[in-house]
Write a protein that holds these residues in place. Structure first.
Motif, PDB file in Angstrom:
ATOM      1  N   GLY A   6       0.826  -1.201   0.000  1.00 10.27           N
ATOM      2  CA  GLY A   6       0.000   0.000   0.000  1.00 10.27           C
ATOM      3  C   GLY A   6       0.864   1.256   0.000  1.00 10.27           C
ATOM      4  N   PRO A   7       0.248   2.433  -0.103  1.00  8.40           N
ATOM      5  CA  PRO A   7       0.994   3.685  -0.290  1.00  8.40           C
ATOM      6  C   PRO A   7       1.808   4.164   0.912  1.00  8.40           C
ATOM      7  CG  PRO A   7      -1.353   4.130  -0.142  1.00  8.40           C
ATOM      8  CD  PRO A   7      -1.189   2.633  -0.170  1.00  8.40           C
ATOM      9  N   LEU A  59       7.533   3.840   1.989  1.00  8.12           N
ATOM     10  CA  LEU A  59       6.703   4.487   0.965  1.00  8.12           C
ATOM     11  C   LEU A  59       5.976   5.709   1.529  1.00  8.12           C
ATOM     12  CD1 LEU A  59       5.329   1.188  -0.546  1.00  8.12           C
ATOM     13  CD2 LEU A  59       7.049   2.702  -1.557  1.00  8.12           C
ATOM     14  N   PRO A  65       3.865   0.176  -4.149  1.00 10.74           N
ATOM     15  CA  PRO A  65       2.706  -0.156  -3.313  1.00 10.74           C
ATOM     16  C   PRO A  65       1.795  -1.247  -3.896  1.00 10.74           C
ATOM     17  CG  PRO A  65       2.956   2.208  -3.458  1.00 10.74           C
ATOM     18  CD  PRO A  65       3.916   1.608  -4.451  1.00 10.74           C
TER      19      PRO A  65
END
Length: 138
Positions: A41-42, A74, A88
């Motif tokens: 994920g981000p 990230l 991500p």
């Protein structure tokens, strides 16, 4: 390692192959090994092995030099925007080849050669090609 023909095909702008995916920002990538589990994920963290190439196939950097994957957090601006878009999406074990447009890499600045400030390691406005392997997702 990827064949030179594939490397140059991925590096060349234009119509991508049928198995080429694209992030919303324009990073093109081909999954050679899908990996398992959840992607980070981000705002996640990953450890990634990488090798970077210029569009002509010339190598410019790799994590293989010290044999340790790069640790990436990230969403903190530690890496080029193209990697912020792509990493991500990739779970542990994934191996991809990616073409990052210059505007999502080093753009008009490029990267100077640390040994000779009159030359560039990555010329301005240069798209980049990477081999990436996600070693671990935290």
């Amino acid at each position: 390692m990827l064949t030179t023909v594939f490397l140059l095909a991925l590096a060349a702008p234009g119509s991508p192959a049928a198995d080429t995916l694209r992030t919303p920002g324009g990073v093109q990538y081909v999954v050679h090994q899908p990996g398992q589990g959840q992607p980070p994920g981000p705002k996640g963290s990953v450890r990634v092995h990488y090798t970077g190439f210029l569009p002509n196939g010339k190598y410019f950097d790799t994590s293989a030099t010290d044999r340790r994957p790069l640790r990436v957090r990230l969403g903190r601006g530690e890496i080029i925007p193209g990697w912020e878009e792509l990493l991500p999406l990739l779970p542990a074990g994934a191996r991809v080849w990616a073409r990052v447009p210059a505007r999502l890499a080093y753009g008009a600045k490029g990267v100077r050669d640390p040994d000779d400030d009159t030359r560039y390691r990555i010329p301005p406005d240069t798209d980049l090609v990477f081999e990436l392997e996600i070693v671990r997702v935290n």
